[in-house]
Structures are given as structure tokens and as C-alpha cells.
Design an enzyme around this catalytic site. Structure first.
Site, PDB file in Angstrom:
ATOM      1  N   PRO A 159       0.764  -1.163  -0.166  1.00  0.00           N
ATOM      2  CG  PRO A 159      -0.407  -1.470   1.703  1.00  0.00           C
ATOM      3  CD  PRO A 159       0.440  -2.092   1.393  1.00  0.00           C
TER       4      PRO A 159
ATOM      5  CD  GLU B  69       0.115  -6.293  10.249  1.00  0.00           C
ATOM      6  OE1 GLU B  69       0.126  -5.148   9.918  1.00  0.00           O
ATOM      7  OE2 GLU B  69      -0.992  -6.818  10.721  1.00  0.00           O
TER       8      GLU B  69
ATOM      9  NE  ARG C  20      -7.641  -4.332 -21.270  1.00  0.00           N
ATOM     10  CZ  ARG C  20      -7.787  -3.195 -21.791  1.00  0.00           C
ATOM     11  NH1 ARG C  20      -6.991  -2.116 -21.445  1.00  0.00           N
ATOM     12  NH2 ARG C  20      -8.854  -2.877 -22.713  1.00  0.00           N
TER      13      ARG C  20
ATOM     14  CG  ASP D 278      -9.278   0.652 -23.342  1.00  0.00           C
ATOM     15  OD1 ASP D 278     -10.418   0.437 -23.653  1.00  0.00           O
ATOM     16  OD2 ASP D 278      -8.473  -0.318 -23.346  1.00  0.00           O
TER      17      ASP D 278
HETATM   18  N1  SAM Z   1       0.761  -3.305   7.243  1.00  0.00           N
HETATM   19  C1  SAM Z   1       0.792  -3.131   5.862  1.00  0.00           C
HETATM   20  C2  SAM Z   1       0.883  -1.679   5.775  1.00  0.00           C
HETATM   21  O1  SAM Z   1      -0.038  -0.891   6.704  1.00  0.00           O
HETATM   22  O2  SAM Z   1       1.231  -1.044   4.998  1.00  0.00           O
HETATM   23  C3  SAM Z   1      -0.138  -3.855   5.248  1.00  0.00           C
HETATM   24  C4  SAM Z   1      -0.043  -5.268   4.929  1.00  0.00           C
HETATM   25  S1  SAM Z   1      -1.144  -6.211   4.062  1.00  0.00           S
HETATM   26  C5  SAM Z   1      -2.234  -6.699   5.160  1.00  0.00           C
HETATM   27  C6  SAM Z   1      -0.436  -7.372   3.278  1.00  0.00           C
HETATM   28  C7  SAM Z   1      -0.010  -7.625   1.913  1.00  0.00           C
HETATM   29  O3  SAM Z   1      -1.016  -6.856   0.965  1.00  0.00           O
HETATM   30  C8  SAM Z   1       1.030  -6.319   1.729  1.00  0.00           C
HETATM   31  O4  SAM Z   1       2.426  -6.622   2.137  1.00  0.00           O
HETATM   32  C9  SAM Z   1       1.047  -6.123   0.231  1.00  0.00           C
HETATM   33  O5  SAM Z   1       1.575  -7.053  -0.600  1.00  0.00           O
HETATM   34  C10 SAM Z   1      -0.526  -6.259   0.273  1.00  0.00           C
HETATM   35  N2  SAM Z   1      -1.190  -5.025  -0.162  1.00  0.00           N
HETATM   36  C11 SAM Z   1      -2.053  -4.637   0.831  1.00  0.00           C
HETATM   37  N3  SAM Z   1      -2.780  -3.403   0.347  1.00  0.00           N
HETATM   38  C12 SAM Z   1      -2.117  -3.241  -1.064  1.00  0.00           C
HETATM   39  C13 SAM Z   1      -2.510  -2.172  -2.003  1.00  0.00           C
HETATM   40  N4  SAM Z   1      -3.213  -1.208  -1.888  1.00  0.00           N
HETATM   41  N5  SAM Z   1      -1.654  -2.405  -3.097  1.00  0.00           N
HETATM   42  C14 SAM Z   1      -0.705  -3.353  -3.458  1.00  0.00           C
HETATM   43  N6  SAM Z   1      -0.565  -4.382  -2.231  1.00  0.00           N
HETATM   44  C15 SAM Z   1      -1.456  -4.374  -1.378  1.00  0.00           C
END
Ligand code: SAM
Length: 247
Positions: free
Chosen positions: A88, A115, A153, A168
Site C-alpha cells: 500500500p 503485516e 493488455r 480506453d
Molecule cells: N501492514 C501493511 C501496511 O500497513 O502497509 C499492510 C500489509 S497487507 C495486510 C499484506 C500485503 O497485502 C502487503 O504486504 C501487500 O503485499 C498487499 N497489499 C495490501 N494492500 C495493498 C495495496 N493497496 N496495493 C498493493 N498491495 C497491497
């Protein structure tokens, strides 16, 4: 394009990649998708892939050793592929970033869980961190599906010959105009007559205005970087003043 997905849950990909266009792209050899189970690289007795975070706090962290062992084995076979960490906190995914990624030889995508991953993986190997939006998923697998789908794509031959990713939404910087197909009337709603006129110039003009109109209402910030003609600037001013809705 070669995609290598590093995951603790390879089963999550069987649905998304076994239907429709991605399936066809794989069958035609345009796209190659390989799944790598990180747990196969956990060499301790219980094949542990996560551990408690140093410093305390909720949840678990993906361990550095299995993930780097997995990465190193994939990277050895694909030295020119870019390593992407889904997170994220990464660069927000956009159509222009997707297009950039489509020019790469291959993408190695790390799907985080819990996490997230031990930060040393990022320091040692990651070329690019990508977020698919300002929200938190339970794992990186859905983000990897989004990446594979959107990037594919842009691989020549993946879309039908009459389709173009450039046409698109976002392809030309704007949202796409409304689309219709038969019947010409449904529950009192009719297809805009210009689309039935056969006048290609008028259709093109109408579509451009509709794109501008949709973008103005839904994503006005996209217009700031769009090159507009004087006539189009006037059209935007009309919209701003509350007119042009039916245009
Ligand atoms: N503790 C992390 C934080 O607050 O940034 C979130 C971890 S999330 C529960 C678990 C995994 O989901 C991340 O390591 C990532 O690989 C993926 N993930 C979660 N949200 C994402 C997003 N918006 N974009 C890309 N990957 C995401």
C-alpha cells in the site's frame, strides 16, 4: 512478457488466469505466468515463512530467508526481469505506469501477506514498489492479478486486432466516452442519434466531447494536463457554467 509471482497462496491464481483473455494470451505464448510458492524455500523443519515483528506490535512479518531464497532462484533464471513489491505504500498504479511496465522483459512480483515483508527484502532486491490504491488488502495476490491483467493488455496481440489499449480510458489522458450496442431503444432510453448517423467525423467529435464531459465531472484533475483546442476549452467553460450537459 514473463510474469513470475512469488506467493504463499498459489491456489489464489487458478481462477483469474484460467479464463478469458489472459488464458488466451498464455495459450498463444504471448504471456508466460509462473507461480512460485515461497513456502518451498523455507528449509526449517516446519517450513515457517513468518515471524513476530521486532519491537512488538500486532501481526506477523514475512521472513527474509525464504523470500530471498525464492527471489534468488527466480532472478537467476530471469536476470533482466524487474522485481516489484506489492505494498500500500508503493507508487500508485496508473495507466502510464502500466504502459512503462509492459516495455520490460519480465516482472517478478512479490505478494506480501500478514503485516508485510521484512524490509531487508525491499532494500536488497526490489526495483519498484507498487500500490493498486489507497486501501489495504489481506495480501498482494489480488494486486498481482491486477498488474498481470493491466500490463498484458499492452502486449501486442493480447487484445483483439480492432481493440487498442490506447483507446480506453486514460489511454489519451481522459476517461472514455459512453458506449452503446443494440437495441437502439431500451426502457425509453435511446442511443444518441449521432451514433446511428454513419457520419464518422460527427461521431468522433461527439465522443471527444463526451470524454471531456465525463472527465470534467468524474476526474477533473485529468483535464489539467490535457492539451485542449480553443473549442474544447470553451466547451469546458460551458460545463463549468452549468451548460453543455446534453451536448
Ligand atoms: N501492514 C501493511 C501496511 O500497513 O502497509 C499492510 C500489509 S497487507 C495486510 C499484506 C500485503 O497485502 C502487503 O504486504 C501487500 O503485499 C498487499 N497489499 C495490501 N494492500 C495493498 C495495496 N493497496 N496495493 C498493493 N498491495 C497491497
Amino acid at each position: 512478457m514473463k510474469f513470475d509471482l512469488l506467493t504463499l497462496f498459489p491456489g489464489m491464481f487458478s481462477g483469474p488466469f484460467s479464463e478469458s483473455m489472459i488464458k488466451n494470451a498464455v495459450e498463444k505464448g504471448l504471456v508466460e505466468i509462473s507461480l512460485h510458492n515461497i513456502r518451498d524455500f523455507a528449509f526449517d523443519k516446519h517450513r515457517v515463512t513468518d515471524d513476530y515483528p521486532y519491537g512488538g506490535g500486532a501481526g506477523m512479518v514475512m521472513k527474509v530467508e525464504p523470500l530471498t531464497a525464492c527471489l534468488e532462484s527466480v532472478k537467476a533464471a530471469r536476470p533482466s526481469s524487474k522485481v516489484i513489491l506489492t505494498t500500500p505504500g508503493g507508487r500508485p498504479l496508473s495507466q502510464s505506469l502500466v504502459e512503462e511496465l509492459a516495455a520490460e522483459d519480465g516482472l517478478i512480483i512479490i505478494c506480501g501477506r500478514y503485516e508485510g515483508v521484512d524490509d531487508r527484502v525491499r532494500e536488497l532486491y526490489v526495483d519498484l514498489e507498487i500500490s493498486i490504491g489507497d486501501f489495504v488488502l489481506t495480501g498482494g495476490e489480488p494486486a498481482a492479478v491486477v498488474l498481470v491483467d493491466a500490463v498484458s493488455r499492452f502486449i501486442p496481440g493480447v487484445l483483439g486486432s480492432s481493440e487498442s489499449a490506447q483507446d480506453d480510458s486514460f489511454g489519451n489522458g481522459l476517461l472514455e466516452y459512453p458506449q452503446y450496442t443494440r437495441p437502439p431503444e431500451f426502457r425509453g432510453l435511446t442511443v444518441p442519434p449521432v451514433l446511428l448517423s454513419g457520419n464518422h467525423l460527427e461521431i468522433k467529435r461527439w465522443r471527444r466531447r463526451q470524454s471531456l464531459r465525463r472527465t470534467f465531472f468524474a476526474r477533473p484533475e485529468l483535464l489539467e494536463t490535457e492539451a485542449l483546442t480553443e473549442e474544447e476549452k470553451q466547451f469546458i467553460r460551458t460545463l463549468r457554467n452549468g451548460g453543455g450537459i446534453q451536448d
